[in-house]
Design a protein around this motif. Structure first.
Motif, PDB file in Angstrom:
ATOM      1  N   GLY A   1      -5.038   9.280  -3.332  1.00 50.18           N
ATOM      2  CA  GLY A   1      -3.711   9.063  -3.901  1.00 50.18           C
ATOM      3  C   GLY A   1      -3.001   7.835  -3.403  1.00 50.18           C
ATOM      4  N   LEU A   2      -3.741   6.747  -3.151  1.00 47.67           N
ATOM      5  CA  LEU A   2      -3.133   5.517  -2.660  1.00 47.67           C
ATOM      6  C   LEU A   2      -3.086   4.458  -3.751  1.00 47.67           C
ATOM      7  CD1 LEU A   2      -4.760   5.178   0.884  1.00 47.67           C
ATOM      8  CD2 LEU A   2      -2.441   5.926   0.337  1.00 47.67           C
ATOM      9  N   GLY A   3      -2.010   3.695  -3.783  1.00 44.10           N
ATOM     10  CA  GLY A   3      -1.858   2.609  -4.735  1.00 44.10           C
ATOM     11  C   GLY A   3      -1.782   1.273  -4.022  1.00 44.10           C
ATOM     12  N   LEU A   4      -2.157   0.206  -4.734  1.00 43.63           N
ATOM     13  CA  LEU A   4      -2.100  -1.151  -4.203  1.00 43.63           C
ATOM     14  C   LEU A   4      -1.432  -2.031  -5.248  1.00 43.63           C
ATOM     15  CD1 LEU A   4      -3.022  -3.270  -2.042  1.00 43.63           C
ATOM     16  CD2 LEU A   4      -5.106  -3.536  -3.404  1.00 43.63           C
ATOM     17  N   ILE A   8       0.874  -1.169   0.000  1.00 44.82           N
ATOM     18  CA  ILE A   8       0.000   0.000   0.000  1.00 44.82           C
ATOM     19  C   ILE A   8       0.908   1.214   0.000  1.00 44.82           C
ATOM     20  CG2 ILE A   8      -1.807   1.251   1.247  1.00 44.82           C
ATOM     21  CD1 ILE A   8      -2.648  -1.435   2.472  1.00 44.82           C
ATOM     22  N   TRP A   9       0.771   2.063  -1.007  1.00 44.91           N
ATOM     23  CA  TRP A   9       1.753   3.119  -1.213  1.00 44.91           C
ATOM     24  C   TRP A   9       1.082   4.398  -1.716  1.00 44.91           C
ATOM     25  CZ3 TRP A   9       2.099   4.274  -6.520  1.00 44.91           C
ATOM     26  CH2 TRP A   9       1.595   3.297  -7.388  1.00 44.91           C
ATOM     27  N   GLY A  10       1.850   5.458  -1.859  1.00 51.24           N
ATOM     28  CA  GLY A  10       1.299   6.749  -2.241  1.00 51.24           C
ATOM     29  C   GLY A  10       1.812   7.232  -3.583  1.00 51.24           C
ATOM     30  N   PHE A  11       0.910   7.840  -4.391  1.00 47.04           N
ATOM     31  CA  PHE A  11       1.302   8.443  -5.675  1.00 47.04           C
ATOM     32  C   PHE A  11       1.969   9.793  -5.397  1.00 47.04           C
ATOM     33  CE2 PHE A  11      -2.058   5.517  -7.050  1.00 47.04           C
ATOM     34  CZ  PHE A  11      -1.460   4.924  -8.149  1.00 47.04           C
ATOM     35  N   THR A  66     -11.618   1.942 -12.070  1.00 37.75           N
ATOM     36  CA  THR A  66     -10.314   1.884 -12.718  1.00 37.75           C
ATOM     37  C   THR A  66      -9.211   1.850 -11.662  1.00 37.75           C
ATOM     38  OG1 THR A  66      -9.785   4.247 -12.779  1.00 37.75           O
ATOM     39  CG2 THR A  66     -11.300   3.411 -14.475  1.00 37.75           C
ATOM     40  N   ARG A  67      -7.978   1.710 -12.159  1.00 40.72           N
ATOM     41  CA  ARG A  67      -6.815   1.801 -11.281  1.00 40.72           C
ATOM     42  C   ARG A  67      -6.003   3.056 -11.590  1.00 40.72           C
ATOM     43  NH1 ARG A  67      -4.444  -4.292 -10.266  1.00 40.72           N
ATOM     44  NH2 ARG A  67      -6.431  -5.266  -9.696  1.00 40.72           N
ATOM     45  N   SER A  68      -6.701   4.081 -11.982  1.00 33.93           N
ATOM     46  CA  SER A  68      -6.051   5.359 -12.291  1.00 33.93           C
ATOM     47  C   SER A  68      -5.227   5.849 -11.106  1.00 33.93           C
ATOM     48  CB  SER A  68      -7.116   6.405 -12.630  1.00 33.93           C
ATOM     49  OG  SER A  68      -6.549   7.704 -12.656  1.00 33.93           O
TER      50      SER A  68
END
Length: 220
Positions: free
Chosen positions: A98-101, A58-61, A90-92
């Motif tokens: 602003g979190l990514g997985l 789990i991370w940040g853009f 979506t996974r935009s």
């Protein structure tokens, strides 16, 4: 609610957003490292992780100027960047928080760090949590994939002359080829004469795309 803070930062040969794989697992030869902050660089924090093959990150853009501009629709690259869908369909990278997985493969666990492959993170990305991937609950092979089932992503053929190939070691060269095969260009750009530049492993890689073929034009 308690403010979340990074527990680690990611190290990668990709030092800009340009060229980052659009999903994790697309460039399995791309190797990076999760480097934990000092308070988490303790053996007990990773105890037992050696028995797993994959991780969820789990991370940040962190490189996006703004992730909450009020827009509720985005243009997925897989649809050519011309059709809008709901942001939560979506996974935009442009999301309210602003979190990514991402799911990544564990290669090696060292003191205070985890070497992984297949990540879609740029160098310096903050990581907020790390969790083991558990196949019996995380894998759903029969699940529908929405628009991704209907629009196949076509990889490019990558051509790199020997004079440029020899500037990379074998592992980095394979990773570079995988990254380039995913077509790093914005999906609305199709000028065969245009030369693009992308930083990779401390070098500037120049390339152009003609149809289904990407040719490296220089490495500085």
């Amino acid at each position: 609610m308690k403010e979340i803070k990074p527990i680690a930062y990611f190290r990668s040969p990709l030092t800009s957003k340009f060229g980052i794989p659009r999903q994790s697992g697309l460039a399995d030869n791309l190797v990076g490292k999760i480097v934990f902050e000092p308070q988490y660089q303790r053996e007990e924090a990773l105890r037992g992780l050696e028995e797993f093959d994959f991780l969820w990150l789990i991370w940040g853009f962190s490189a996006n100027k703004s992730t909450d501009d009020g827009k509720l629709t985005v243009r997925p690259p897989r649809l050519g960047g011309n059709e809008r869908l709901g942001v939560f369909a979506t996974r935009s990278p442009f999301r309210p928080n602003g979190l990514g997985l991402s799911s990544v493969r564990i290669k090696r666990i060292t003191d205070g760090a985890i070497e992984v492959s297949g990540a879609d993170l740029m160098d310096g990305t903050p990581i907020y949590d790390v969790k083991p991937y558990i196949s019996y609950v995380d894998s759903h092979p029969q699940a529908r994939g929405g628009f991704t089932d209907k629009k196949a992503w076509k990889e490019l053929s990558v051509v790199i002359a020997e004079e440029y190939s020899k500037k990379f070691d074998k592992e980095d060269l394979e990773a570079l080829k995988e990254v380039l095969s995913q077509d790093p260009r914005p999906q609305y750009q199709h000028d065969a004469a245009r030369v693009y530049g992308m930083p990779f492993g401390g070098k500037d890689v120049k390339f152009r795309v003609d149809g289904a073929v990407l040719e490296v034009m220089g490495v500085d």
